[in-house]
Design a protein around this motif. Structure first.
Motif, PDB file in Angstrom:
ATOM      1  N   TRP A 109     -13.539 -10.512 -27.478  1.00 35.44           N
ATOM      2  CA  TRP A 109     -13.546 -11.939 -27.175  1.00 35.44           C
ATOM      3  C   TRP A 109     -12.549 -12.678 -28.061  1.00 35.44           C
ATOM      4  O   TRP A 109     -11.750 -13.490 -27.596  1.00 35.44           O
ATOM      5  CB  TRP A 109     -14.945 -12.496 -27.404  1.00 35.44           C
ATOM      6  CG  TRP A 109     -15.370 -13.533 -26.397  1.00 35.44           C
ATOM      7  CD1 TRP A 109     -14.633 -14.559 -25.923  1.00 35.44           C
ATOM      8  CD2 TRP A 109     -16.637 -13.606 -25.750  1.00 35.44           C
ATOM      9  NE1 TRP A 109     -15.363 -15.291 -25.026  1.00 35.44           N
ATOM     10  CE2 TRP A 109     -16.597 -14.730 -24.900  1.00 35.44           C
ATOM     11  CE3 TRP A 109     -17.809 -12.853 -25.817  1.00 35.44           C
ATOM     12  CZ2 TRP A 109     -17.687 -15.117 -24.115  1.00 35.44           C
ATOM     13  CZ3 TRP A 109     -18.878 -13.241 -25.044  1.00 35.44           C
ATOM     14  CH2 TRP A 109     -18.820 -14.348 -24.196  1.00 35.44           C
TER      15      TRP A 109
ATOM     16  N   TYR B 208     -11.920 -11.386 -13.544  1.00 35.57           N
ATOM     17  CA  TYR B 208     -13.078 -12.216 -13.878  1.00 35.57           C
ATOM     18  C   TYR B 208     -13.417 -12.106 -15.360  1.00 35.57           C
ATOM     19  O   TYR B 208     -13.622 -13.110 -16.045  1.00 35.57           O
ATOM     20  CB  TYR B 208     -14.287 -11.817 -13.024  1.00 35.57           C
ATOM     21  CG  TYR B 208     -15.605 -12.246 -13.610  1.00 35.57           C
ATOM     22  CD1 TYR B 208     -16.012 -13.579 -13.550  1.00 35.57           C
ATOM     23  CD2 TYR B 208     -16.432 -11.339 -14.267  1.00 35.57           C
ATOM     24  CE1 TYR B 208     -17.207 -13.981 -14.109  1.00 35.57           C
ATOM     25  CE2 TYR B 208     -17.629 -11.738 -14.830  1.00 35.57           C
ATOM     26  CZ  TYR B 208     -18.019 -13.061 -14.756  1.00 35.57           C
ATOM     27  OH  TYR B 208     -19.197 -13.461 -15.320  1.00 35.57           O
ATOM     28  N   TRP B 209     -13.466 -10.877 -15.880  1.00 36.76           N
ATOM     29  CA  TRP B 209     -13.819 -10.694 -17.282  1.00 36.76           C
ATOM     30  C   TRP B 209     -12.733 -11.242 -18.201  1.00 36.76           C
ATOM     31  O   TRP B 209     -13.030 -11.874 -19.215  1.00 36.76           O
ATOM     32  CB  TRP B 209     -14.075  -9.211 -17.568  1.00 36.76           C
ATOM     33  CG  TRP B 209     -15.403  -8.773 -17.079  1.00 36.76           C
ATOM     34  CD1 TRP B 209     -15.677  -8.007 -15.986  1.00 36.76           C
ATOM     35  CD2 TRP B 209     -16.668  -9.105 -17.651  1.00 36.76           C
ATOM     36  NE1 TRP B 209     -17.031  -7.841 -15.836  1.00 36.76           N
ATOM     37  CE2 TRP B 209     -17.665  -8.493 -16.849  1.00 36.76           C
ATOM     38  CE3 TRP B 209     -17.055  -9.850 -18.769  1.00 36.76           C
ATOM     39  CZ2 TRP B 209     -19.024  -8.625 -17.145  1.00 36.76           C
ATOM     40  CZ3 TRP B 209     -18.404  -9.982 -19.044  1.00 36.76           C
ATOM     41  CH2 TRP B 209     -19.373  -9.367 -18.244  1.00 36.76           C
TER      42      TRP B 209
ATOM     43  N   GLU C 195     -10.660 -13.706 -17.620  1.00 40.86           N
ATOM     44  CA  GLU C 195     -10.737 -15.168 -17.618  1.00 40.86           C
ATOM     45  C   GLU C 195     -11.968 -15.667 -18.362  1.00 40.86           C
ATOM     46  O   GLU C 195     -11.906 -16.691 -19.059  1.00 40.86           O
ATOM     47  CB  GLU C 195     -10.762 -15.679 -16.182  1.00 40.86           C
ATOM     48  CG  GLU C 195      -9.444 -15.527 -15.453  1.00 40.86           C
ATOM     49  CD  GLU C 195      -9.507 -16.039 -14.034  1.00 40.86           C
ATOM     50  OE1 GLU C 195      -8.432 -16.195 -13.417  1.00 40.86           O
ATOM     51  OE2 GLU C 195     -10.629 -16.274 -13.527  1.00 40.86           O
ATOM     52  N   SER C 196     -13.076 -14.954 -18.227  1.00 42.18           N
ATOM     53  CA  SER C 196     -14.294 -15.385 -18.910  1.00 42.18           C
ATOM     54  C   SER C 196     -14.129 -15.321 -20.425  1.00 42.18           C
ATOM     55  O   SER C 196     -14.616 -16.197 -21.149  1.00 42.18           O
ATOM     56  CB  SER C 196     -15.479 -14.522 -18.465  1.00 42.18           C
ATOM     57  OG  SER C 196     -15.767 -14.744 -17.097  1.00 42.18           O
TER      58      SER C 196
ATOM     59  N   LEU D 193     -11.875 -18.421 -21.214  1.00 44.98           N
ATOM     60  CA  LEU D 193     -12.155 -19.721 -20.608  1.00 44.98           C
ATOM     61  C   LEU D 193     -12.435 -20.814 -21.636  1.00 44.98           C
ATOM     62  O   LEU D 193     -12.111 -21.988 -21.421  1.00 44.98           O
ATOM     63  CB  LEU D 193     -13.340 -19.578 -19.644  1.00 44.98           C
ATOM     64  CG  LEU D 193     -13.630 -20.739 -18.696  1.00 44.98           C
ATOM     65  CD1 LEU D 193     -12.401 -21.128 -17.893  1.00 44.98           C
ATOM     66  CD2 LEU D 193     -14.774 -20.369 -17.754  1.00 44.98           C
TER      67      LEU D 193
ATOM     68  N   ASN E 116     -14.567 -16.038  -9.856  1.00 41.78           N
ATOM     69  CA  ASN E 116     -15.105 -16.332 -11.192  1.00 41.78           C
ATOM     70  C   ASN E 116     -16.032 -17.534 -11.119  1.00 41.78           C
ATOM     71  O   ASN E 116     -15.591 -18.682 -11.120  1.00 41.78           O
ATOM     72  CB  ASN E 116     -13.971 -16.594 -12.181  1.00 41.78           C
ATOM     73  CG  ASN E 116     -14.462 -16.582 -13.621  1.00 41.78           C
ATOM     74  OD1 ASN E 116     -15.567 -17.025 -13.913  1.00 41.78           O
ATOM     75  ND2 ASN E 116     -13.639 -16.083 -14.522  1.00 41.78           N
TER      76      ASN E 116
ATOM     77  N   ASP F 157     -18.065 -18.512 -13.384  1.00 43.68           N
ATOM     78  CA  ASP F 157     -18.035 -19.268 -14.635  1.00 43.68           C
ATOM     79  C   ASP F 157     -16.929 -20.318 -14.612  1.00 43.68           C
ATOM     80  O   ASP F 157     -17.110 -21.450 -15.078  1.00 43.68           O
ATOM     81  CB  ASP F 157     -17.824 -18.323 -15.827  1.00 43.68           C
ATOM     82  CG  ASP F 157     -19.098 -17.584 -16.206  1.00 43.68           C
ATOM     83  OD1 ASP F 157     -20.185 -18.130 -15.975  1.00 43.68           O
ATOM     84  OD2 ASP F 157     -18.996 -16.474 -16.736  1.00 43.68           O
ATOM     85  N   SER F 158     -15.761 -19.958 -14.077  1.00 46.83           N
ATOM     86  CA  SER F 158     -14.676 -20.934 -13.938  1.00 46.83           C
ATOM     87  C   SER F 158     -15.085 -22.078 -13.026  1.00 46.83           C
ATOM     88  O   SER F 158     -14.763 -23.243 -13.287  1.00 46.83           O
ATOM     89  CB  SER F 158     -13.411 -20.264 -13.386  1.00 46.83           C
ATOM     90  OG  SER F 158     -12.871 -19.339 -14.309  1.00 46.83           O
TER      91      SER F 158
ATOM     92  N   TYR G 186     -21.832 -19.259 -24.906  1.00 48.74           N
ATOM     93  CA  TYR G 186     -20.549 -19.452 -24.227  1.00 48.74           C
ATOM     94  C   TYR G 186     -20.710 -20.340 -23.007  1.00 48.74           C
ATOM     95  O   TYR G 186     -19.969 -21.317 -22.811  1.00 48.74           O
ATOM     96  CB  TYR G 186     -19.978 -18.084 -23.857  1.00 48.74           C
ATOM     97  CG  TYR G 186     -19.068 -18.046 -22.654  1.00 48.74           C
ATOM     98  CD1 TYR G 186     -17.827 -18.678 -22.673  1.00 48.74           C
ATOM     99  CD2 TYR G 186     -19.450 -17.374 -21.506  1.00 48.74           C
ATOM    100  CE1 TYR G 186     -16.995 -18.635 -21.554  1.00 48.74           C
ATOM    101  CE2 TYR G 186     -18.623 -17.327 -20.398  1.00 48.74           C
ATOM    102  CZ  TYR G 186     -17.405 -17.958 -20.426  1.00 48.74           C
ATOM    103  OH  TYR G 186     -16.589 -17.912 -19.334  1.00 48.74           O
ATOM    104  N   ARG G 187     -21.704 -20.038 -22.166  1.00 49.99           N
ATOM    105  CA  ARG G 187     -21.893 -20.832 -20.956  1.00 49.99           C
ATOM    106  C   ARG G 187     -22.353 -22.250 -21.287  1.00 49.99           C
ATOM    107  O   ARG G 187     -21.950 -23.202 -20.615  1.00 49.99           O
ATOM    108  CB  ARG G 187     -22.877 -20.125 -20.024  1.00 49.99           C
ATOM    109  CG  ARG G 187     -22.219 -18.941 -19.309  1.00 49.99           C
ATOM    110  CD  ARG G 187     -23.168 -18.099 -18.517  1.00 49.99           C
ATOM    111  NE  ARG G 187     -22.426 -17.173 -17.651  1.00 49.99           N
ATOM    112  CZ  ARG G 187     -22.931 -16.056 -17.170  1.00 49.99           C
ATOM    113  NH1 ARG G 187     -24.157 -15.699 -17.467  1.00 49.99           N
ATOM    114  NH2 ARG G 187     -22.200 -15.274 -16.397  1.00 49.99           N
TER     115      ARG G 187
END
Length: 316
Positions: free
Chosen positions: A18, A81-82, A84-85, A88, A127, A129-130, A162-163
């Motif tokens: 990360w 996806y991963w 970008e997550s 993000l 994604n 999350d995006s 994170y979220r």
């Protein structure tokens, strides 16, 4: 090696990845994750084979070579996806607005402006999350969602933090002692927004739907919550278009005039699944379903599990 040590290693690996990926230039990060995706695709492990089995239902006209190319694109999309997550949190609202473009926000905003709650329901496309970051940063709507509990617990805590930093209220699907459905219903009655990823049944108590001509189950949660609270149920589809992620917030799925509560919930869930199927048919590489999904691929259902967690729908 004990489970505790294993969990610490997993958590440390995620933490290091990360931190490192947040500082890599975009082209370098994208190239790295494409290489990881291609390597996994060439090894043809269980998840790649299951992805191909799922995509075969979506695009039955493809020959084996075409299916293999589609699964390669699917793995690249999944690893994107991963990537970008992980990155993000470094995006500011201007970057989110540049990288995420969604149509149909006027319908969502209009419902929320009247004080009516809205359930946004998404499949595992592109994604999510995006999309959540876009809703919070660009449309100004803090929302509530549900997350599967991960192991180790410290890794789950990282994902929740994170979220939440993106503007989400995150409810653990299990193990918190809090009524997930009760909390979601309360938020909707308060005229707030709830976002649920709802194409995969985690409870073995989902509702039967026809999806690409085969039977599967999907969570009752999104439709049941809308019926229970009077909230609008609005399905969403997402896909990648070059460097941009695009999406559509579709019109409200209306409850049928006839039928009891269960019949209405089944009908609304099927209507939602039909919207998702159209989106997945157009962009199959961006449907990240690497698990067994159709009933024909799943083990026989355990009758004892039915009804224990009826109505849940969550975000992974």
């Amino acid at each position: 090696m004990t489970g505790t040590v294993q969990e610490r290693l997993v958590d440390s690996a995620y933490a290091l990845g990360w931190a490192a990926l947040r500082h890599l230039p975009e082209p370098a990060a994208r190239g790295l994750f494409e290489r990881i995706a291609d390597s996994a695709w060439r090894k043809r492990g269980k998840r790649v084979l299951q992805l191909e089995a799922n995509l075969r239902r979506v695009r039955p006209e493809l020959d084996e070579a075409g299916l293999r190319e589609l699964s390669r694109a699917g793995m690249r999309s999944y690893l994107r996806y991963w990537m970008e997550s992980f990155r993000l949190q470094t995006w500011n609202p201007e970057q989110i607005l540049e990288n995420v473009q969604v149509k149909g926000a006027e319908g969502l905003n209009a419902e929320l402006a009247t004080g009516r709650g809205v359930v946004i329901a998404l499949p595992h496309m592109a994604n999510w999350d995006s999309a959540g970051a876009w809703v919070a940063a660009c449309e100004g709507h803090r929302f509530t969602t549900v997350a599967e509990r991960l192991k180790p617990e410290s890794l789950f805590d990282r994902f929740v933090a994170y979220r939440e930093s993106l503007g989400m209220e995150v409810l653990p699907l299990t193990g918190s002692g809090v009524s997930v459905i009760g909390t979601l219903a309360r938020r909707l009655r308060e005229g707030k927004l709830v976002c649920l990823v709802g194409d995969r049944d985690l409870s073995e108590a989902g509702l039967p739907v026809d999806f690409f001509g085969e039977q599967t189950r999907m969570p009752a949660g999104p439709a049941a919550l809308a019926l229970r609270t009077g909230a609008a149920l609005m399905p969403v589809t997402l896909w990648y278009d070059g460097p941009v992620m695009r999406g559509v917030i579709h019109p409200e799925v209306l409850p049928p005039e006839e039928g009891d509560q269960k019949e209405k919930t089944v009908a609304m869930t099927q209507a939602m699944a039909d919207v998702w199927a159209d989106g997945i048919r157009e962009h199959p590489e961006d449907w990240h379903m690497l698990q067994k999904f159709w009933l024909a691929d799943l083990p026989p259902r355990d009758p004892a599990a039915q009804g224990q967690t009826q109505g849940q729908g969550g975000a992974s």
